[in-house]
Design an enzyme around this catalytic site. Structure first.
Site, short mmCIF file in Angstrom:
data_model
loop_
_atom_site.label_atom_id
_atom_site.label_comp_id
_atom_site.label_asym_id
_atom_site.label_seq_id
_atom_site.Cartn_x
_atom_site.Cartn_y
_atom_site.Cartn_z
N ASP A 1 4.99 2.53 -10.21
CA ASP A 1 4.07 3.48 -9.63
C ASP A 1 2.92 2.90 -10.18
O ASP A 1 2.06 3.25 -11.01
CB ASP A 1 4.38 5.07 -10.15
CG ASP A 1 3.23 5.90 -9.53
OD1 ASP A 1 2.53 5.60 -8.54
OD2 ASP A 1 3.15 6.87 -9.94
N ALA A 2 2.27 1.84 -9.17
CA ALA A 2 1.40 1.04 -9.57
C ALA A 2 -0.03 1.19 -8.60
O ALA A 2 -0.99 0.82 -9.08
CB ALA A 2 1.46 -0.43 -9.57
N LYS A 3 0.37 2.02 -7.61
CA LYS A 3 -0.72 2.15 -6.36
C LYS A 3 -1.55 0.96 -6.27
O LYS A 3 -3.01 1.11 -6.12
CB LYS A 3 -1.51 3.34 -6.85
CG LYS A 3 -0.58 4.69 -6.81
CD LYS A 3 -1.38 5.98 -7.41
CE LYS A 3 -0.39 7.19 -7.57
NZ LYS A 3 0.54 6.94 -8.66
N ARG A 4 -1.07 -0.28 -6.24
CA ARG A 4 -1.87 -1.44 -5.51
C ARG A 4 -2.29 -1.44 -4.30
O ARG A 4 -1.74 -0.73 -3.48
CB ARG A 4 -1.07 -2.60 -6.21
CG ARG A 4 -0.70 -2.91 -7.63
CD ARG A 4 -1.79 -2.77 -8.37
NE ARG A 4 -1.46 -3.18 -9.95
CZ ARG A 4 -1.51 -2.43 -11.00
NH1 ARG A 4 -1.69 -1.31 -10.72
NH2 ARG A 4 -1.36 -3.03 -12.30
#
Length: 271
Positions: A91-94
């Protein structure tokens, strides 16, 4: 991990629960602080307590990045400890220009390069297709694209109505569904926006949806299941704080198992 393998796990375990490993060193039970790596020790025990009841784990990368190199090592060990049959989500939302996204993809998908080998990563779509496509170049890996989130600020942009009648989140879905397929693309939809799931299913009927916000954030599992489920289930419902921080003493594992089992039992009734 293929879509069919995810579906198989869901119906074997009678669960579509994802456990969010939002592990904050400041919230880890005090008796674990004597270990060389308290974050990994905490995660290991949570995984042992919940693996029977869930099909996926989602470490929130910010909690590990904030600890510097020690956090990345805790993350690497956690990922290796997760059972192979469980789907893993970074869950990095890059989301950045293409060559930078390529490096982000390498970070989470190329074990030889970074030591990490997640099944999927969450990605922000704001910069468009060339910021997302590098993640889709890895065979067997998944992009989980932000579509409609639960936070109050989501209303700032995501539900603005465009001249063609679509809201921005609908434009994201309609445009991005052509970048990959239901075998490589999932979408994040907040549980507190369950009333929108019928609209979303008209646009992406076959894609998996990652649903955060059930439990501590107030989302309804019944509503999400009623409006979001498809023939393959098509849902991964995440619970983080409600499971991992159910208790903060020596019995935190047992409390985590109880909470996970409670959700799994409710899910079994919807499948």
């Amino acid at each position: 991990m293929t879509k069919q393998e995810i579906v198989q796990q869901i119906f074997q375990k009678k669960s579509y629960l994802c456990v969010g490993l939002d592990t904050d060193i400041q919230k880890v039970p005090k008796h674990l602080l004597e270990y060389a790596d308290p974050v990994f020790e905490f995660n290991k025990r949570i995984i042992d307590a919940t693996k029977e009841y869930c099909v996926a784990y989602k470490p929130n990368i910010a909690f590990y990045e904030a600890m510097g190199s020690k956090g990345w090592e805790s993350l690497r060990k956690t990922l290796e400890y997760i059972p192979k049959e469980c789907f893993t989500i970074a869950d990095a939302k890059r989301g950045d220009i293409g060559n930078t996204s390529g490096l982000y993809a390498r970070t989470f998908f190329d074990k030889e390069s970074s030591g990490l080998d997640f099944d999927s990563v969450t990605v922000a779509p704001y910069m468009g297709h060339d910021s997302v496509l590098p993640f889709l170049e890895y065979p067997g890996k998944w992009v989980i694209l932000l579509a409609l989130t639960s936070n109050p600020g989501a209303m700032d942009f995501q539900e603005i109505q465009l001249p063609d009648g679509d809201m921005i989140f609908e434009k994201v879905l309609n445009t991005s569904k052509n970048w990959g397929s239901s075998e490589s693309l999932m979408y994040v939809v907040g549980a507190t926006r369950a009333e929108r799931l019928q609209q979303i299913r008209k646009i992406v009927p076959d894609h998996f949806l990652l649903i955060p916000g059930v439990g501590a954030q107030g989302g309804s599992l019944a509503d999400v299941s009623m409006y979001g489920m498809n023939k393959d289930c098509g849902l991964l419902v995440n619970s983080s704080r409600g499971i991992i921080y159910a208790r903060s003493d020596e019995h935190f594992e047992e409390a985590a198992a109880e909470e996970a089992k409670k959700i799994q039992t409710e899910m079994q009734g919807f499948l």
